[in-house]
Write an enzyme that holds these catalytic residues in place. Structure first.
Site, PDB file in Angstrom:
ATOM      1  N   CYS A 115      28.722  39.183  24.282  1.00 26.92           N
ATOM      2  CA  CYS A 115      29.706  40.237  24.572  1.00 26.92           C
ATOM      3  C   CYS A 115      30.620  40.531  23.386  1.00 26.92           C
ATOM      4  O   CYS A 115      31.288  41.561  23.353  1.00 26.92           O
ATOM      5  CB  CYS A 115      30.538  39.880  25.799  1.00 26.92           C
ATOM      6  SG  CYS A 115      29.560  39.774  27.301  1.00 26.92           S
ATOM      7  N   HIS A 247      36.983  44.538  25.445  1.00 23.27           N
ATOM      8  CA  HIS A 247      35.698  44.292  26.110  1.00 23.27           C
ATOM      9  C   HIS A 247      35.930  44.416  27.616  1.00 23.27           C
ATOM     10  O   HIS A 247      36.933  43.952  28.144  1.00 23.27           O
ATOM     11  CB  HIS A 247      35.178  42.902  25.757  1.00 23.27           C
ATOM     12  CG  HIS A 247      34.005  42.484  26.583  1.00 23.27           C
ATOM     13  ND1 HIS A 247      32.904  43.300  26.760  1.00 23.27           N
ATOM     14  CD2 HIS A 247      33.768  41.355  27.308  1.00 23.27           C
ATOM     15  CE1 HIS A 247      32.035  42.678  27.540  1.00 23.27           C
ATOM     16  NE2 HIS A 247      32.532  41.507  27.886  1.00 23.27           N
ATOM     17  N   ASN A 277      30.250  45.305  33.300  1.00 24.61           N
ATOM     18  CA  ASN A 277      30.231  44.630  31.996  1.00 24.61           C
ATOM     19  C   ASN A 277      28.907  44.945  31.300  1.00 24.61           C
ATOM     20  O   ASN A 277      27.857  44.465  31.713  1.00 24.61           O
ATOM     21  CB  ASN A 277      30.394  43.116  32.224  1.00 24.61           C
ATOM     22  CG  ASN A 277      30.453  42.320  30.935  1.00 24.61           C
ATOM     23  OD1 ASN A 277      30.135  42.831  29.868  1.00 24.61           O
ATOM     24  ND2 ASN A 277      30.845  41.070  31.046  1.00 24.61           N
TER      25      ASN A 277
HETATM   26  O1  UT7 Z   1      31.657  39.224  29.296  1.00 23.42           O
HETATM   27  C1  UT7 Z   1      31.811  37.909  28.902  1.00 23.42           C
HETATM   28  C2  UT7 Z   1      33.081  37.375  29.384  1.00 23.42           C
HETATM   29  N1  UT7 Z   1      33.036  37.197  30.814  1.00 23.42           N
HETATM   30  C3  UT7 Z   1      34.148  37.165  31.496  1.00 23.42           C
HETATM   31  O2  UT7 Z   1      35.194  37.346  30.927  1.00 23.42           O
HETATM   32  C4  UT7 Z   1      34.072  36.842  32.958  1.00 23.42           C
HETATM   33  C5  UT7 Z   1      35.225  35.945  33.313  1.00 23.42           C
HETATM   34  N2  UT7 Z   1      35.231  35.563  34.723  1.00 23.42           N
HETATM   35  C6  UT7 Z   1      35.519  36.417  35.700  1.00 23.42           C
HETATM   36  O3  UT7 Z   1      35.704  37.600  35.465  1.00 23.42           O
HETATM   37  C7  UT7 Z   1      35.696  35.869  37.097  1.00 23.42           C
HETATM   38  O4  UT7 Z   1      35.698  34.459  37.045  1.00 23.42           O
HETATM   39  C8  UT7 Z   1      34.602  36.322  38.087  1.00 23.42           C
HETATM   40  C9  UT7 Z   1      34.772  37.804  38.399  1.00 23.42           C
HETATM   41  C10 UT7 Z   1      33.244  36.044  37.489  1.00 23.42           C
HETATM   42  C11 UT7 Z   1      34.736  35.559  39.404  1.00 23.42           C
HETATM   43  O5  UT7 Z   1      36.030  35.718  39.947  1.00 23.42           O
HETATM   44  P1  UT7 Z   1      36.821  34.426  40.460  1.00 23.42           P
HETATM   45  O6  UT7 Z   1      38.080  34.903  41.020  1.00 23.42           O
HETATM   46  O7  UT7 Z   1      36.902  33.485  39.286  1.00 23.42           O
HETATM   47  O8  UT7 Z   1      35.886  33.889  41.630  1.00 23.42           O
HETATM   48  P2  UT7 Z   1      35.129  32.496  41.792  1.00 23.42           P
HETATM   49  O9  UT7 Z   1      33.945  32.468  40.889  1.00 23.42           O
HETATM   50  O10 UT7 Z   1      36.127  31.389  41.679  1.00 23.42           O
HETATM   51  O11 UT7 Z   1      34.641  32.592  43.283  1.00 23.42           O
HETATM   52  C12 UT7 Z   1      35.575  32.653  44.359  1.00 23.42           C
HETATM   53  C13 UT7 Z   1      34.792  32.695  45.653  1.00 23.42           C
HETATM   54  C14 UT7 Z   1      33.764  31.577  45.788  1.00 23.42           C
HETATM   55  O12 UT7 Z   1      33.742  31.178  47.156  1.00 23.42           O
HETATM   56  P3  UT7 Z   1      34.482  29.824  47.620  1.00 23.42           P
HETATM   57  O13 UT7 Z   1      33.810  28.732  46.821  1.00 23.42           O
HETATM   58  O14 UT7 Z   1      35.924  30.024  47.264  1.00 23.42           O
HETATM   59  O15 UT7 Z   1      34.199  29.800  49.078  1.00 23.42           O
HETATM   60  C15 UT7 Z   1      32.467  32.254  45.461  1.00 23.42           C
HETATM   61  O16 UT7 Z   1      31.361  31.647  46.097  1.00 23.42           O
HETATM   62  O17 UT7 Z   1      34.059  33.919  45.753  1.00 23.42           O
HETATM   63  C16 UT7 Z   1      32.682  33.632  46.030  1.00 23.42           C
HETATM   64  N3  UT7 Z   1      31.859  34.651  45.384  1.00 23.42           N
HETATM   65  C17 UT7 Z   1      31.545  35.815  45.971  1.00 23.42           C
HETATM   66  N4  UT7 Z   1      31.814  36.304  47.175  1.00 23.42           N
HETATM   67  C18 UT7 Z   1      31.342  37.547  47.442  1.00 23.42           C
HETATM   68  C19 UT7 Z   1      31.338  34.623  44.133  1.00 23.42           C
HETATM   69  N5  UT7 Z   1      30.676  35.759  43.904  1.00 23.42           N
HETATM   70  C20 UT7 Z   1      30.781  36.511  45.019  1.00 23.42           C
HETATM   71  C21 UT7 Z   1      30.309  37.790  45.362  1.00 23.42           C
HETATM   72  N6  UT7 Z   1      30.622  38.259  46.595  1.00 23.42           N
HETATM   73  N7  UT7 Z   1      29.589  38.557  44.527  1.00 23.42           N
END
Ligand code: UT7
Length: 320
Positions: A115, A247, A277
């Protein structure tokens, strides 16, 4: 003083525009429009058609950039493509773009920094222009992440899209152009955002893996540091920035940086809601949009920043 001036930007997005609900239905993903919007800010993304590749999209973006710049393809003597999803391992996607544009001189190669790829490619092109190795360069970010997504992993497959963006750089003696670039990498963190294998590996899936929350934490601190580094290197203050062109990974990261810099939201170029993204393509696609609607004015100071797999991260300050 010879600088690499960005004359114009162009972009290309595949025709297949897929909103969150349609994506979930098409790939059978256990998710919701509300979750995707709230956690990432993404409403939709574009997905490449079977025949579309990084080079075909990159060439389309380059054509628009050249047209907007009023520069003929024959003037281009360097093509650098940032991509993690090349058409093939070799030849480089850049030489395919070169052939598509009918260019038979100069040189062309790819840069891989996930990225952060566009910022890396811009830094390489800038160095080559200032050293005299090239006079007119195309710097392109082009990606087909839909081909490396695991559609059974809802934590990643909803976050990415396909597309390409391009800028035309020209050596000019003046104040406008790239003021500085700042590149970083720390391979100790390779495991938190990577593709499992590739053409040089055996028994691997070839699919993208990301520990989202860990990447998020690195993004917040490393982007803040690399932005301050860019300003300090030029003796500039946060208040001097006219446009943040970040980005486009997550609206929460983008808005956090905008707040940190004290920029009103209309001074931050945002496309993540519509493009998702697109990795190395996200910054040049955002520039293409802002260039197309005339947002950037001569003399404006643009701050570009990105973080991605590697980890790699970097920034660039540009006088428009
Ligand atoms: O481009 C390169 C750089 N990349 C980035 O900068 C990405 C950085 N990271 C992020 O943007 C965020 O971490 C994400 C958008 C990827 C995820 O957001 P988050 O607030 O960190 O969510 P999480 O991964 O901690 O997941 C929270 C909950 C989990 O459930 P539990 O364990 O709390 O019950 C996941 O299983 O959300 C669940 N979850 C979803 N639920 C519905 C994860 N993906 C999904 C989904 N739909 N697609």
């Amino acid at each position: 003083m010879i600088r690499s001036r960005i004359l114009a930007a162009g972009g290309y997005l595949p025709a297949d525009c897929v909103d969150n609900a349609t994506l979930a239905a098409r790939f059978g993903i256990d998710t919701s429009d509300a979750w995707i919007r709230e956690r990432s800010g993404i409403r939709q993304r574009h997905l490449a058609a079977p025949g579309e590749t990084a080079s075909s999209m990159g060439a389309a973006a380059a054509r628009q950039a050249l047209e907007r710049a009023g520069v003929g393809a024959e003037a281009v003597d360097a093509i650098i493509v940032a991509t993690a999803t090349p058409d093939s391992s070799f030849p480089a996607t850049a030489v395919r773009v070169q052939a598509a544009l009918g260019i038979t001189h100069g040189f062309a190669f790819d840069v891989l920094a996930a990225c952060t790829g566009f910022v890396y490619a811009l830094a390489v092109a800038d160095s080559m222009i200032r050293s005299g190795a090239a006079r007119t360069a195309l710097v392109i970010g082009a990606e087909t992440y839909s081909r490396i997504l695991d559609w059974t992993d809802r934590g990643t497959c909803v976050l990415f899209g396909d597309g390409a963006g391009a800028v035309v750089l020209r050596a000019e003696d003046g104040e406008a152009g790239i003021l500085s670039t700042h590149l970083h990498a720390d391979g100790r963190h390779a495991g938190i955002l990577h593709v499992e294998g590739g053409p040089g590996s055996t028994g691997t899936s070839g699919l993208l893996r990301m520990a989202g929350p860990e990447v998020f934490k690195h993004a917040v601190t490393k982007l803040a540091a690399v932005v301050d580094e860019a300003l300090a290197a030029n003796g500039l203050a946060r208040a001097d920035i006219d446009w943040l062109v970040p980005h486009q990974a997550n609206i929460r990261i983008i808005e956090g940086m905008g707040r940190k810099l004290g920029l009103p939201t209309e001074r931050v170029v945002v496309t993540v809601d519509r493009h998702a993204n697109t990795s190395a393509a996200s910054i040049p696609l955002a520039m293409a949009e802002a260039c197309g609607d005339g947002r950037f004015k001569p003399g404006d100071l643009l701050l570009l920043e990105a973080i991605g797999g590697g980890l790699t991260w970097g920034s660039a300050l540009v006088r428009w």
